[in-house]
Write a protein that holds these residues in place. Structure first.
Motif, PDB file in Angstrom:
ATOM      1  N   GLY A 204     -17.583 -10.905 -75.375  1.00  0.00           N
ATOM      2  CA  GLY A 204     -16.799 -11.156 -76.583  1.00  0.00           C
ATOM      3  C   GLY A 204     -17.641 -11.499 -77.790  1.00  0.00           C
ATOM      4  O   GLY A 204     -17.121 -12.025 -78.784  1.00  0.00           O
ATOM      5  N   ALA A 205     -18.926 -11.229 -77.732  1.00  0.00           N
ATOM      6  CA  ALA A 205     -19.835 -11.612 -78.814  1.00  0.00           C
ATOM      7  C   ALA A 205     -20.260 -10.441 -79.678  1.00  0.00           C
ATOM      8  O   ALA A 205     -21.236 -10.531 -80.428  1.00  0.00           O
ATOM      9  N   GLY A 206     -19.546  -9.314 -79.589  1.00  0.00           N
ATOM     10  CA  GLY A 206     -19.850  -8.171 -80.437  1.00  0.00           C
ATOM     11  C   GLY A 206     -20.657  -7.102 -79.738  1.00  0.00           C
ATOM     12  O   GLY A 206     -21.042  -7.236 -78.571  1.00  0.00           O
ATOM     13  N   GLU A 207     -20.919  -6.024 -80.485  1.00  0.00           N
ATOM     14  CA  GLU A 207     -21.558  -4.851 -79.897  1.00  0.00           C
ATOM     15  C   GLU A 207     -23.078  -4.869 -79.991  1.00  0.00           C
ATOM     16  O   GLU A 207     -23.740  -3.969 -79.465  1.00  0.00           O
ATOM     17  N   SER A 208     -23.650  -5.868 -80.654  1.00  0.00           N
ATOM     18  CA  SER A 208     -25.104  -5.921 -80.783  1.00  0.00           C
ATOM     19  C   SER A 208     -25.755  -6.785 -79.720  1.00  0.00           C
ATOM     20  O   SER A 208     -26.967  -6.989 -79.734  1.00  0.00           O
ATOM     21  N   VAL A 209     -24.963  -7.288 -78.788  1.00  0.00           N
ATOM     22  CA  VAL A 209     -25.475  -8.146 -77.722  1.00  0.00           C
ATOM     23  C   VAL A 209     -26.238  -7.293 -76.707  1.00  0.00           C
ATOM     24  O   VAL A 209     -25.812  -6.185 -76.382  1.00  0.00           O
ATOM     25  N   PRO A 210     -27.350  -7.786 -76.175  1.00  0.00           N
ATOM     26  CA  PRO A 210     -28.081  -7.018 -75.159  1.00  0.00           C
ATOM     27  C   PRO A 210     -27.219  -6.691 -73.947  1.00  0.00           C
ATOM     28  O   PRO A 210     -26.226  -7.376 -73.661  1.00  0.00           O
ATOM     29  N   GLU A 211     -27.631  -5.682 -73.206  1.00  0.00           N
ATOM     30  CA  GLU A 211     -26.870  -5.264 -72.030  1.00  0.00           C
ATOM     31  C   GLU A 211     -26.774  -6.381 -71.000  1.00  0.00           C
ATOM     32  O   GLU A 211     -25.738  -6.549 -70.352  1.00  0.00           O
ATOM     33  N   GLY A 264     -10.483   1.429 -75.660  1.00  0.00           N
ATOM     34  CA  GLY A 264     -10.057   0.657 -74.502  1.00  0.00           C
ATOM     35  C   GLY A 264     -10.895  -0.579 -74.259  1.00  0.00           C
ATOM     36  O   GLY A 264     -10.866  -1.136 -73.156  1.00  0.00           O
ATOM     37  N   TRP A 265     -11.630  -1.043 -75.282  1.00  0.00           N
ATOM     38  CA  TRP A 265     -12.505  -2.196 -75.098  1.00  0.00           C
ATOM     39  C   TRP A 265     -12.495  -3.043 -76.360  1.00  0.00           C
ATOM     40  O   TRP A 265     -12.622  -2.527 -77.465  1.00  0.00           O
ATOM     41  N   ALA A 266     -12.362  -4.347 -76.200  1.00  0.00           N
ATOM     42  CA  ALA A 266     -12.415  -5.269 -77.333  1.00  0.00           C
ATOM     43  C   ALA A 266     -13.731  -6.032 -77.278  1.00  0.00           C
ATOM     44  O   ALA A 266     -13.910  -6.908 -76.437  1.00  0.00           O
ATOM     45  N   PRO A 267     -14.690  -5.730 -78.171  1.00  0.00           N
ATOM     46  CA  PRO A 267     -15.990  -6.389 -78.123  1.00  0.00           C
ATOM     47  C   PRO A 267     -15.964  -7.823 -78.635  1.00  0.00           C
ATOM     48  O   PRO A 267     -16.887  -8.597 -78.356  1.00  0.00           O
ATOM     49  N   THR A 268     -14.924  -8.179 -79.382  1.00  0.00           N
ATOM     50  CA  THR A 268     -14.751  -9.546 -79.874  1.00  0.00           C
ATOM     51  C   THR A 268     -13.307  -9.979 -79.590  1.00  0.00           C
ATOM     52  O   THR A 268     -12.435  -9.144 -79.335  1.00  0.00           O
ATOM     53  N   PRO A 269     -13.019 -11.272 -79.640  1.00  0.00           N
ATOM     54  CA  PRO A 269     -11.681 -11.750 -79.255  1.00  0.00           C
ATOM     55  C   PRO A 269     -10.553 -11.190 -80.106  1.00  0.00           C
ATOM     56  O   PRO A 269     -10.662 -11.081 -81.332  1.00  0.00           O
ATOM     57  N   VAL A 270      -9.459 -10.827 -79.438  1.00  0.00           N
ATOM     58  CA  VAL A 270      -8.218 -10.396 -80.083  1.00  0.00           C
ATOM     59  C   VAL A 270      -7.097 -11.308 -79.584  1.00  0.00           C
ATOM     60  O   VAL A 270      -7.217 -11.962 -78.548  1.00  0.00           O
ATOM     61  N   THR A 271      -6.004 -11.341 -80.337  1.00  0.00           N
ATOM     62  CA  THR A 271      -4.886 -12.228 -80.000  1.00  0.00           C
ATOM     63  C   THR A 271      -3.791 -11.473 -79.268  1.00  0.00           C
ATOM     64  O   THR A 271      -3.391 -10.381 -79.676  1.00  0.00           O
ATOM     65  N   ALA A 272      -3.290 -12.041 -78.173  1.00  0.00           N
ATOM     66  CA  ALA A 272      -2.149 -11.460 -77.458  1.00  0.00           C
ATOM     67  C   ALA A 272      -0.900 -11.642 -78.308  1.00  0.00           C
ATOM     68  O   ALA A 272      -0.578 -12.756 -78.747  1.00  0.00           O
ATOM     69  N   ILE A 273      -0.176 -10.560 -78.518  1.00  0.00           N
ATOM     70  CA  ILE A 273       0.965 -10.569 -79.426  1.00  0.00           C
ATOM     71  C   ILE A 273       2.129 -11.370 -78.847  1.00  0.00           C
ATOM     72  O   ILE A 273       2.549 -11.153 -77.708  1.00  0.00           O
ATOM     73  N   GLY A 274       2.649 -12.278 -79.662  1.00  0.00           N
ATOM     74  CA  GLY A 274       3.903 -12.955 -79.332  1.00  0.00           C
ATOM     75  C   GLY A 274       3.838 -14.015 -78.261  1.00  0.00           C
ATOM     76  O   GLY A 274       4.864 -14.600 -77.911  1.00  0.00           O
ATOM     77  N   LEU A 275       2.672 -14.288 -77.717  1.00  0.00           N
ATOM     78  CA  LEU A 275       2.587 -15.307 -76.677  1.00  0.00           C
ATOM     79  C   LEU A 275       2.390 -16.685 -77.299  1.00  0.00           C
ATOM     80  O   LEU A 275       1.406 -16.930 -78.002  1.00  0.00           O
ATOM     81  N   THR A 276       3.331 -17.571 -77.043  1.00  0.00           N
ATOM     82  CA  THR A 276       3.249 -18.959 -77.492  1.00  0.00           C
ATOM     83  C   THR A 276       3.630 -19.859 -76.314  1.00  0.00           C
ATOM     84  O   THR A 276       4.173 -19.395 -75.315  1.00  0.00           O
TER      85      THR A 276
END
Length: 374
Positions: A204-211, A264-276
């Motif tokens: 979740g730290a972005g696409e520039s992180v080492p493998e 199909g991949w989120a490299p950084t955090p995204v929010t789940a819709i409508g979950l509270t």
């Protein structure tokens, strides 16, 4: 082939425990904890595939009902993945059984064996080939596969016994502080931030992180975190405000962000819709499940991912009140334990992992057969 029920002593085993960490699933087996009695005594039960001893009952015979795990009592929490399970006892020791990196130097046991060198664990999580344990002093131990640095000790060398994660202190000492996936690890810190290591694409730290990331790095964009969950290649975190964020594999909608994320991949955090008002998390290989409270004081199951879609949907299973616990198999099944001590399962059931007495899959939550005595 199924086996008969191993009965518990009626005066000792209680109803299923509903505290967080009370239930979990491997690829095709499940494990749950019974509620402690007034002396703290309880037991652990498992159901499903047992080809490599993952039911912990000293056999390799599958069972479609929950059978007692041998010689394992006074347990706070369990965690399962693929073909093995872990248990955290009230005395801070960690025990393992099945087939995998058990932390003992051996790779298979049909009865629980103690992980050496750990006597003060407060949180555990089983990854596909490695495991994580948070200790009471806020440090972290890991063991198992390390091809991408998922042990966090500055190397990519496997370790059959526990090693200390390099430079990590201040970990939260509550349930959900540790999460282990396929080749990555995540720990929630006491200040509500998150650190991770291992497969760079899954942190979740972005696409520039080492493998391969062999020591902990910060996960940006998440604060106020109370719980983390990861079983394969995606991670979810529950925030103090009851919302959920996630990163990693989103191909089937595992993260619930409504899009499936580019590629199909989120490299950084995204929010789940409508979950509270979310109270608990569970992740499988291609799906996720959460427990949330409703305005009437009840609890509900919501799902996203394979079979459910990219936006969270109701699992059509309500609980009259909490607390409750939820677990997800690394295959495609879910289990929930209620405050009344009952247990319920849904999803794949090819080897009896739901504990309902047969091998028929369930599209709705079905009551687990109580083979433990109240």
């Amino acid at each position: 082939m199924t086996m008969g029920v191993v009965a518990a002593s009626p005066a000792l085993a209680g109803p299923a425990q509903s505290a967080p960490g009370s239930v979990d699933g491997g690829h095709d087996h499940s494990v749950l904890v019974t509620k402690p009695d007034s002396t703290g005594y309880n037991e652990v039960y498992a159901s499903g595939s047992n080809a490599v001893g993952q039911l912990g009952n000293n056999t390799t015979v599958n069972s479609t009902v929950f059978t007692k795990v041998r010689n394992l009592t006074r347990v706070k929490a369990v965690s399962a993945n693929y073909h093995y399970s872990l248990a955290l006892k009230a005395d801070g020791t960690v025990w393992a059984w099945g087939k995998g990196h058990l932390g003992t130097g051996f790779s298979q046991s049909s009865v629980p064996v103690q992980v050496p060198g750990i006597t003060n664990a407060v949180a555990i999580d089983a990854g596909i080939g490695h495991a994580v344990a948070v200790l009471s002093d806020g440090t972290v131990k890991t063991w198992g596969a390390n091809g991408q640095g998922q042990l966090g000790n500055g190397t990519t060398t496997d370790s059959p016994t526990p090693v200390t994660v390099t430079g990590l202190t201040g970990a939260a000492t509550t349930y959900g502080a540790a999460a282990a996936g396929l080749s990555h690890s995540v720990v929630v810190l006491a200040d509500g931030t998150v650190k991770g290591w291992g497969d760079g694409d899954a942190l979740g730290a972005g696409e520039s992180v080492p493998e391969s990331v062999t020591t902990p790095i910060a996960v940006p964009g998440v604060t106020g975190v109370k719980e983390a969950s990861a079983k394969f290649t995606h991670t979810l975190v529950r925030l103090a405000d009851g919302t959920v964020k996630g990163w990693g594999n989103d191909w089937n909608g595992n993260l619930g962000d409504g899009t499936g994320s580019p590629g199909g991949w989120a490299p950084t955090p995204v929010t789940a819709i409508g979950l509270t008002a979310v109270q608990g998390l569970a992740t499988g290989q291609h799906h996720s499940a959460v427990l949330r409270t409703n305005s009437g004081g009840g609890w509900e199951v919501w799902n996203m991912g394979l079979g459910f879609g990219h936006t969270p949907v109701s699992g059509n299973h309500s609980l009259p009140g909490g607390p409750a616990a939820i677990g997800a198999g690394s295959g495609a099944h879910n289990l929930v334990t209620h405050a009344d001590g009952s247990a319920w399962g849904r999803g794949d059931n090819s080897t009896g992992e739901l504990g309902v007495g047969d091998t028929t899959a369930r599209n709705t939550f079905t009551a687990v057969l109580e083979t433990w005595s109240r």
